[in-house]
Write a protein that holds these residues in place. Sequence first.
Motif, PDB file in Angstrom:
ATOM      1  N   ARG A  86     103.165-117.534  54.309  1.00 51.94           N
ATOM      2  CA  ARG A  86     101.831-117.013  54.623  1.00 51.94           C
ATOM      3  C   ARG A  86     101.551-116.883  56.105  1.00 51.94           C
ATOM      4  NH1 ARG A  86      98.092-121.916  52.449  1.00 51.94           N
ATOM      5  NH2 ARG A  86      99.107-123.536  53.650  1.00 51.94           N
ATOM      6  N   ASP A  87     102.445-117.372  56.953  1.00 59.12           N
ATOM      7  CA  ASP A  87     102.268-117.194  58.388  1.00 59.12           C
ATOM      8  C   ASP A  87     102.498-115.741  58.810  1.00 59.12           C
ATOM      9  OD1 ASP A  87     104.914-117.744  57.599  1.00 59.12           O
ATOM     10  OD2 ASP A  87     105.504-118.136  59.668  1.00 59.12           O
ATOM     11  N   LEU A  88     103.131-114.933  57.969  1.00 52.95           N
ATOM     12  CA  LEU A  88     103.295-113.502  58.211  1.00 52.95           C
ATOM     13  C   LEU A  88     102.083-112.795  57.596  1.00 52.95           C
ATOM     14  CD1 LEU A  88     107.027-113.302  57.105  1.00 52.95           C
ATOM     15  CD2 LEU A  88     106.174-113.450  59.451  1.00 52.95           C
ATOM     16  N   SER A  89     101.330-112.054  58.391  1.00 52.77           N
ATOM     17  CA  SER A  89     100.039-111.528  57.941  1.00 52.77           C
ATOM     18  C   SER A  89     100.146-110.627  56.707  1.00 52.77           C
ATOM     19  CB  SER A  89      99.329-110.791  59.067  1.00 52.77           C
ATOM     20  OG  SER A  89     100.063-109.650  59.459  1.00 52.77           O
ATOM     21  N   TYR A  90     101.144-109.746  56.667  1.00 53.41           N
ATOM     22  CA  TYR A  90     101.278-108.853  55.509  1.00 53.41           C
ATOM     23  C   TYR A  90     101.668-109.634  54.255  1.00 53.41           C
ATOM     24  CZ  TYR A  90     102.506-104.804  52.688  1.00 53.41           C
ATOM     25  OH  TYR A  90     102.579-103.871  51.690  1.00 53.41           O
ATOM     26  N   VAL A  91     102.525-110.619  54.406  1.00 58.14           N
ATOM     27  CA  VAL A  91     102.912-111.453  53.265  1.00 58.14           C
ATOM     28  C   VAL A  91     101.716-112.293  52.812  1.00 58.14           C
ATOM     29  CG1 VAL A  91     104.477-113.253  52.450  1.00 58.14           C
ATOM     30  CG2 VAL A  91     105.313-111.492  54.005  1.00 58.14           C
ATOM     31  N   ASP A  92     100.915-112.765  53.760  1.00 56.93           N
ATOM     32  CA  ASP A  92      99.705-113.519  53.417  1.00 56.93           C
ATOM     33  C   ASP A  92      98.773-112.659  52.568  1.00 56.93           C
ATOM     34  OD1 ASP A  92      97.806-115.726  53.594  1.00 56.93           O
ATOM     35  OD2 ASP A  92      96.712-114.473  55.028  1.00 56.93           O
ATOM     36  N   LEU A  99      91.813-104.259  38.377  1.00 55.02           N
ATOM     37  CA  LEU A  99      91.450-105.270  37.362  1.00 55.02           C
ATOM     38  C   LEU A  99      91.629-106.699  37.849  1.00 55.02           C
ATOM     39  CD1 LEU A  99      93.310-103.568  34.363  1.00 55.02           C
ATOM     40  CD2 LEU A  99      90.896-103.309  34.964  1.00 55.02           C
ATOM     41  N   THR A 100      91.619-106.894  39.163  1.00 56.47           N
ATOM     42  CA  THR A 100      91.874-108.217  39.736  1.00 56.47           C
ATOM     43  C   THR A 100      90.570-108.859  40.193  1.00 56.47           C
ATOM     44  OG1 THR A 100      94.050-107.518  40.473  1.00 56.47           O
ATOM     45  CG2 THR A 100      93.106-109.442  41.548  1.00 56.47           C
ATOM     46  N   ILE A 101      90.384-110.103  39.785  1.00 53.37           N
ATOM     47  CA  ILE A 101      89.263-110.907  40.255  1.00 53.37           C
ATOM     48  C   ILE A 101      89.740-111.599  41.526  1.00 53.37           C
ATOM     49  CG2 ILE A 101      87.679-112.790  39.704  1.00 53.37           C
ATOM     50  CD1 ILE A 101      88.395-112.206  36.701  1.00 53.37           C
ATOM     51  N   ARG A 102      88.990-111.521  42.592  1.00 54.07           N
ATOM     52  CA  ARG A 102      89.386-112.105  43.886  1.00 54.07           C
ATOM     53  C   ARG A 102      88.987-113.574  43.961  1.00 54.07           C
ATOM     54  NH1 ARG A 102      92.435-108.086  44.231  1.00 54.07           N
ATOM     55  NH2 ARG A 102      91.434-106.088  44.402  1.00 54.07           N
ATOM     56  N   PHE A 103      89.853-114.448  43.486  1.00 52.64           N
ATOM     57  CA  PHE A 103      89.618-115.884  43.558  1.00 52.64           C
ATOM     58  C   PHE A 103      89.928-116.427  44.939  1.00 52.64           C
ATOM     59  CE2 PHE A 103      90.620-115.172  39.052  1.00 52.64           C
ATOM     60  CZ  PHE A 103      89.502-115.723  38.469  1.00 52.64           C
ATOM     61  N   ILE A 104      91.030-115.968  45.511  1.00 45.12           N
ATOM     62  CA  ILE A 104      91.501-116.423  46.824  1.00 45.12           C
ATOM     63  C   ILE A 104      91.287-115.286  47.803  1.00 45.12           C
ATOM     64  CG2 ILE A 104      93.486-117.239  48.139  1.00 45.12           C
ATOM     65  CD1 ILE A 104      94.653-118.135  45.383  1.00 45.12           C
ATOM     66  N   THR A 105      90.536-115.548  48.865  1.00 41.77           N
ATOM     67  CA  THR A 105      90.263-114.485  49.838  1.00 41.77           C
ATOM     68  C   THR A 105      90.847-114.806  51.185  1.00 41.77           C
ATOM     69  OG1 THR A 105      88.127-115.462  50.362  1.00 41.77           O
ATOM     70  CG2 THR A 105      88.173-113.732  48.695  1.00 41.77           C
TER      71      THR A 105
END
Length: 104
Positions: free
Chosen positions: A31-37, A98-104
């Motif tokens: 997750r330290d890579l912005s696009y992968v995060d 169709l995705t609920i955004r739990f993690i932002t």
Amino acid sequence: RWAAMSHLSAFATFLGIPSLIGPLVVWLWKRDLSYVDEQGKEALNFNISFLIYGIASALLIILLVGLLLLPIVFVTWFVLVIVASVKASAGEDYRDPLTIRFIT
């Protein structure tokens, strides 16, 4: 590559591993890579959402509606994981429908 892997790792479900474990591991690891995060959170939210849809469909089997819904949920999940993986490998910003955004 890692962004596509965050989506593709959901196919670990065919090995008996819940579909959200793979995206979670990739996201936590890279997750330290912005696009992968960004794509890792997207893959994780997508798989959490479809887990909820699958459980709801399975419960609706009691009313026979789930007999139709469960295969639709599974095929939709399968196709959208592939689409997201292809888009992520091309470097495109992709938001799963169709995705609920739990993690932002």
